[in-house]
Design an enzyme around this catalytic site. Structure first.
Site, PDB file in Angstrom:
ATOM      1  N   VAL A  79       3.478  26.260 -12.386  1.00  0.00           N
ATOM      2  CA  VAL A  79       2.286  26.972 -11.923  1.00  0.00           C
ATOM      3  C   VAL A  79       2.548  27.531 -10.522  1.00  0.00           C
ATOM      4  CG1 VAL A  79      -0.207  26.819 -11.607  1.00  0.00           C
ATOM      5  CG2 VAL A  79       0.920  25.329 -13.268  1.00  0.00           C
ATOM      6  N   ASP A 128      16.672   7.194 -20.673  1.00  0.00           N
ATOM      7  CA  ASP A 128      17.779   7.176 -21.630  1.00  0.00           C
ATOM      8  C   ASP A 128      17.607   8.339 -22.615  1.00  0.00           C
ATOM      9  OD1 ASP A 128      15.678   6.439 -23.241  1.00  0.00           O
ATOM     10  OD2 ASP A 128      16.252   4.333 -23.357  1.00  0.00           O
ATOM     11  N   ASN A 130      -4.442  17.331 -15.243  1.00  0.00           N
ATOM     12  CA  ASN A 130      -4.152  16.436 -14.121  1.00  0.00           C
ATOM     13  C   ASN A 130      -4.587  15.022 -14.431  1.00  0.00           C
ATOM     14  OD1 ASN A 130      -6.818  15.888 -13.805  1.00  0.00           O
ATOM     15  ND2 ASN A 130      -7.000  16.650 -11.751  1.00  0.00           N
ATOM     16  N   HIS A 155       5.015  20.231 -13.177  1.00  0.00           N
ATOM     17  CA  HIS A 155       3.732  20.940 -13.057  1.00  0.00           C
ATOM     18  C   HIS A 155       3.742  21.878 -11.859  1.00  0.00           C
ATOM     19  CE1 HIS A 155       0.783  18.516 -15.746  1.00  0.00           C
ATOM     20  NE2 HIS A 155       2.002  18.475 -16.229  1.00  0.00           N
ATOM     21  N   ASP A 156       4.342  21.430 -10.762  1.00  0.00           N
ATOM     22  CA  ASP A 156       4.411  22.286  -9.576  1.00  0.00           C
ATOM     23  C   ASP A 156       5.173  23.573  -9.908  1.00  0.00           C
ATOM     24  OD1 ASP A 156       4.106  23.142  -6.965  1.00  0.00           O
ATOM     25  OD2 ASP A 156       5.940  22.159  -6.281  1.00  0.00           O
ATOM     26  N   ASP A 171       7.958   6.570 -25.193  1.00  0.00           N
ATOM     27  CA  ASP A 171       9.230   6.116 -25.767  1.00  0.00           C
ATOM     28  C   ASP A 171       9.140   4.593 -25.820  1.00  0.00           C
ATOM     29  OD1 ASP A 171      11.830   5.398 -26.346  1.00  0.00           O
ATOM     30  OD2 ASP A 171      12.715   6.336 -24.577  1.00  0.00           O
ATOM     31  N   HIS A 226      10.282  13.265 -21.571  1.00  0.00           N
ATOM     32  CA  HIS A 226       9.347  12.361 -22.239  1.00  0.00           C
ATOM     33  C   HIS A 226      10.011  11.064 -22.693  1.00  0.00           C
ATOM     34  CE1 HIS A 226       6.346  15.861 -23.120  1.00  0.00           C
ATOM     35  NE2 HIS A 226       6.350  15.488 -21.868  1.00  0.00           N
ATOM     36  N   THR A 227      11.222  10.835 -22.253  1.00  0.00           N
ATOM     37  CA  THR A 227      11.857   9.533 -22.498  1.00  0.00           C
ATOM     38  C   THR A 227      11.291   8.466 -21.569  1.00  0.00           C
ATOM     39  OG1 THR A 227      13.972   8.406 -22.759  1.00  0.00           O
ATOM     40  CG2 THR A 227      13.790   9.879 -20.892  1.00  0.00           C
ATOM     41  N   SER A 230       2.137  23.714  -4.662  1.00  0.00           N
ATOM     42  CA  SER A 230       0.711  24.033  -4.857  1.00  0.00           C
ATOM     43  C   SER A 230      -0.021  22.933  -5.626  1.00  0.00           C
ATOM     44  CB  SER A 230       0.543  25.379  -5.562  1.00  0.00           C
ATOM     45  OG  SER A 230       1.262  25.400  -6.777  1.00  0.00           O
ATOM     46  N   SER A 268      11.382   1.537 -24.203  1.00  0.00           N
ATOM     47  CA  SER A 268      12.186   1.892 -23.027  1.00  0.00           C
ATOM     48  C   SER A 268      11.508   3.000 -22.207  1.00  0.00           C
ATOM     49  CB  SER A 268      13.606   2.300 -23.432  1.00  0.00           C
ATOM     50  OG  SER A 268      13.601   3.548 -24.103  1.00  0.00           O
TER      51      SER A 268
HETATM   52  C1  HEM Z   1       7.469  21.189 -23.172  1.00  0.00           C
HETATM   53  C2  HEM Z   1       6.228  21.199 -22.751  1.00  0.00           C
HETATM   54  C3  HEM Z   1       5.530  19.960 -22.277  1.00  0.00           C
HETATM   55  C4  HEM Z   1       4.315  19.538 -22.687  1.00  0.00           C
HETATM   56  C5  HEM Z   1       3.409  20.217 -23.693  1.00  0.00           C
HETATM   57  C6  HEM Z   1       4.037  18.305 -21.991  1.00  0.00           C
HETATM   58  C7  HEM Z   1       2.873  17.565 -22.133  1.00  0.00           C
HETATM   59  C8  HEM Z   1       2.677  16.314 -21.590  1.00  0.00           C
HETATM   60  C9  HEM Z   1       1.498  15.523 -21.795  1.00  0.00           C
HETATM   61  C10 HEM Z   1       0.260  15.944 -22.577  1.00  0.00           C
HETATM   62  C11 HEM Z   1       1.693  14.338 -21.174  1.00  0.00           C
HETATM   63  C12 HEM Z   1       0.765  13.137 -21.148  1.00  0.00           C
HETATM   64  C13 HEM Z   1      -0.202  13.199 -19.996  1.00  0.00           C
HETATM   65  C14 HEM Z   1      -1.202  12.101 -20.136  1.00  0.00           C
HETATM   66  O1  HEM Z   1      -2.054  12.176 -21.007  1.00  0.00           O
HETATM   67  O2  HEM Z   1      -1.148  11.139 -19.378  1.00  0.00           O
HETATM   68  C15 HEM Z   1       2.990  14.379 -20.569  1.00  0.00           C
HETATM   69  C16 HEM Z   1       3.544  13.363 -19.857  1.00  0.00           C
HETATM   70  C17 HEM Z   1       4.745  13.450 -19.201  1.00  0.00           C
HETATM   71  N1  HEM Z   1       5.553  14.552 -19.129  1.00  0.00           N
HETATM   72 FE1  HEM Z   1       5.359  16.249 -20.207  1.00  0.00          FE
HETATM   73  N2  HEM Z   1       5.090  17.993 -21.177  1.00  0.00           N
HETATM   74  C18 HEM Z   1       6.027  18.988 -21.313  1.00  0.00           C
HETATM   75  C19 HEM Z   1       7.217  19.085 -20.632  1.00  0.00           C
HETATM   76  C20 HEM Z   1       7.636  18.185 -19.684  1.00  0.00           C
HETATM   77  C21 HEM Z   1       8.758  18.382 -18.813  1.00  0.00           C
HETATM   78  C22 HEM Z   1       9.592  19.645 -18.742  1.00  0.00           C
HETATM   79  C23 HEM Z   1       8.870  17.251 -18.057  1.00  0.00           C
HETATM   80  C24 HEM Z   1       9.878  16.940 -16.985  1.00  0.00           C
HETATM   81  C25 HEM Z   1      11.115  17.354 -16.991  1.00  0.00           C
HETATM   82  C26 HEM Z   1       7.829  16.347 -18.479  1.00  0.00           C
HETATM   83  C27 HEM Z   1       7.659  15.080 -17.999  1.00  0.00           C
HETATM   84  C28 HEM Z   1       6.624  14.238 -18.360  1.00  0.00           C
HETATM   85  C29 HEM Z   1       6.549  12.856 -17.944  1.00  0.00           C
HETATM   86  C30 HEM Z   1       7.588  12.102 -17.121  1.00  0.00           C
HETATM   87  C31 HEM Z   1       5.348  12.354 -18.459  1.00  0.00           C
HETATM   88  C32 HEM Z   1       4.782  10.940 -18.277  1.00  0.00           C
HETATM   89  C33 HEM Z   1       3.851  10.903 -17.078  1.00  0.00           C
HETATM   90  C34 HEM Z   1       3.279   9.543 -16.770  1.00  0.00           C
HETATM   91  O3  HEM Z   1       3.787   8.525 -17.235  1.00  0.00           O
HETATM   92  O4  HEM Z   1       2.284   9.510 -16.025  1.00  0.00           O
HETATM   93  N3  HEM Z   1       7.080  16.952 -19.445  1.00  0.00           N
HETATM   94  N4  HEM Z   1       3.570  15.600 -20.836  1.00  0.00           N
HETATM   95  C1  LIG Z   2      -6.260  12.702  -9.788  1.00  0.00           C
HETATM   96  C2  LIG Z   2      -7.209  13.830  -9.752  1.00  0.00           C
HETATM   97  O1  LIG Z   2      -7.132  14.684  -8.892  1.00  0.00           O
HETATM   98  N1  LIG Z   2      -8.125  13.845 -10.715  1.00  0.00           N
HETATM   99  C3  LIG Z   2      -9.093  14.926 -10.864  1.00  0.00           C
HETATM  100  C4  LIG Z   2      -8.834  15.699 -12.124  1.00  0.00           C
HETATM  101  O2  LIG Z   2      -9.789  16.702 -12.343  1.00  0.00           O
HETATM  102  C5  LIG Z   2     -11.109  16.208 -12.481  1.00  0.00           C
HETATM  103  C6  LIG Z   2     -11.986  17.398 -12.752  1.00  0.00           C
HETATM  104  O3  LIG Z   2     -11.499  18.180 -13.794  1.00  0.00           O
HETATM  105  C7  LIG Z   2     -11.501  15.478 -11.204  1.00  0.00           C
HETATM  106  O4  LIG Z   2     -12.792  14.903 -11.383  1.00  0.00           O
HETATM  107  C8  LIG Z   2     -10.498  14.371 -10.894  1.00  0.00           C
HETATM  108  O5  LIG Z   2     -10.779  13.786  -9.645  1.00  0.00           O
END
Ligand code: HEM
Ligand SMILES: CC(=O)N[C@H]1CO[C@H](CO)[C@@H](O)[C@@H]1O
Ligand SMILES: *[C@@H]1O[C@H](CO)[C@@H](O)[C@H](O)[C@H]1NC(C)=O
Ligand SMILES: *[C@@H]1O[C@H](CO)[C@@H](O)[C@H](O)[C@H]1NC(C)=O
Ligand SMILES: *[C@@H]1O[C@H](CO)[C@@H](O)[C@H](O)[C@H]1NC(C)=O
Length: 328
Positions: free
Chosen positions: A74, A255, A98, A70-71, A247, A196-197, A80, A250
């Site tokens: 953007v 993996d 976020n 994300h950093d 996933d 997303h693994t 940021s 796991s």
């Molecule tokens: C290709 C475009 C991508 C999209 C549309 C996307 C979207 C998302 C979304 C919607 C989530 C779930 C957030 C939630 O609801 O808690 C997520 C989780 C995650 N994403 Fe992506 N992502 C993308 C690419 C990436 C990339 C490039 C990485 C890192 C190399 C990444 C790493 C992760 C990880 C590790 C999680 C799990 C976070 C957690 O367990 O809190 N994603 N992603």
């Molecule tokens: C963790 C965190 O910063 N959560 C913020 C995400 O954004 C909403 C508003 O869109 C805030 O209320 C949360 O504190």
């Protein structure tokens, strides 16, 4: 005359060569071992601190990896995403995506340790890049050297997140464009989606695929119907709080299982499924799923280094923040 021309063209070629080499060795001014002289213990402090956190809470590896992504997407990898909103500015971390960003306090705590050893030397952007690497390597993922020397930005704007960060509903055309805008190609897209693994997602990111996909009470045809049955048990319509393993089985281990899932049409997001809609990304998914991830670890390391160079601030741009949540 002819000799002069030869000498001139030789000098010109040499100049081109020098420019090329210095550009490769020093792309965007980042380099491996950047803090060796100015803060020799930086990388080991960050590694130990990250290991301490991850060994207690392995599920924090995923949010730290995601936060680096994300950093970088953007405004470039400039820390940021770590800035707090102020009375006059809503920052990136308060945007909807976020919702699940976690680990801010981990980065803040590591920064405090680093500041104690070398005040004002190591940027928050570099700390995040290293903590992401260390997190991944600690849960059986690859290890890679992180080119360093990023400086911290002073700007963080909530609305920019929506324009730069792909949504889970993005199709292959949008994903391709958004990655290309960051200098990342289709291979990087397939490889980095492999992030997303690990980790979890809120139902919100995919529940549309389970119930009323196009407004006719239907489901997403690109999602395995048997998987839809399972996911429906976890996510009721409108659920915004439940977390689902991306996933299953796991989600704490780095993996190649992600690619097996996507190949079986069990990728959680439309953006995961979309990898099957382009011949190149599809071929990558099939290759990794059919060869137990033969090249995934190496590819991931390479694409992470590439991602880590997006829009970085170097030299005397930006600043070295004292605290990652605030500009100096
Ligand atoms: C290709 C475009 C991508 C999209 C549309 C996307 C979207 C998302 C979304 C919607 C989530 C779930 C957030 C939630 O609801 O808690 C997520 C989780 C995650 N994403 Fe992506 N992502 C993308 C690419 C990436 C990339 C490039 C990485 C890192 C190399 C990444 C790493 C992760 C990880 C590790 C999680 C799990 C976070 C957690 O367990 O809190 N994603 N992603
Ligand atoms: C963790 C965190 O910063 N959560 C913020 C995400 O954004 C909403 C508003 O869109 C805030 O209320 C949360 O504190
Ligand atoms: C940043 O803001 C969050 C909530 O928006 C708050 O919990 C946190 O304590 C703040 N960070 C610092 C270092 O003040
Ligand atoms: C992708 O989404 C965009 C925006 O919604 C749309 O214009 C485009 O037609 C879609 N492309 C494909 C291949 O589905
Ligand atoms: C599905 O969506 C359509 C259009 O938004 C809506 O009219 C309909 O009531 C929805 N059906 C269900 C079962 O929610």
């Amino acid at each position: 005359m002819a000799t002069d021309q030869k000498i001139l063209s030789f000098l010109f070629l040499q100049l081109v060569f020098v420019l090329l080499v210095s550009n490769i060795g020093n792309a965007k001014g980042l380099r491996i071992g950047y803090y060796h002289k100015t803060c020799p213990s930086a990388e080991s402090i960050i590694q130990k601190a990250t290991y301490r956190v991850i060994s207690r809470a392995p599920t924090l590896a995923a949010p730290l990896l995601r936060m680096h992504f994300h950093d970088c997407f953007v405004r470039g990898c400039d820390g940021s995403v770590l800035l707090n909103s102020t009375t006059t500015n809503l920052a990136e971390r308060d945007a909807i995506p976020n919702l699940s960003l976690r680990g801010f306090n981990v980065i803040d705590a590591i920064k405090a340790e680093v500041e104690e050893a070398c005040p004002g030397v190591v940027s928050c952007a570099d700390i995040l890049a290293l903590a992401a690497r260390d997190s991944v390597s600690m849960i059986h993922g690859p290890y890679w050297e992180v080119p360093l020397g990023r400086r911290d930005g002073r700007v963080s704007i909530l609305n920019q997140v929506f324009a730069e960060l792909p949504a889970p509903f993005a199709n292959i055309t949008q994903l391709k464009q958004m990655f290309a805008a960051k200098g990342l190609n289709l291979k990087d897209l397939a490889v980095l989606s492999g992030g997303h693994t690990i980790g979890t997602s809120h139902c919100l990111g995919f529940v549309n695929r389970l119930y009323n996909f196009t407004g006719r009470g239907d489901t997403d045809p690109s999602l395995d119907p048997n998987y839809i049955v399972k996911l429906r048990q976890k996510c009721k319509p409108g659920d915004t709080t439940t977390l689902v393993e991306m996933d299953p089985g796991s989600f704490k281990t780095f993996d190649e299982a992600y690619f097996t899932l996507v190949a079986k049409r069990r990728g959680l997001f439309q953006s995961d499924a979309a990898l099957l809609d382009d011949p190149e990304t599809k071929a990558y998914v099939i290759l990794q799923s059919s060869t137990k991830g033969s090249t995934f670890a190496k590819d991931f390391a390479e694409s992470m280094v590439k991602m880590g160079r997006i829009g970085v601030l170097t030299g005397n741009q930006g600043e070295i923040r004292k605290h990652c949540a605030f500009v100096n």
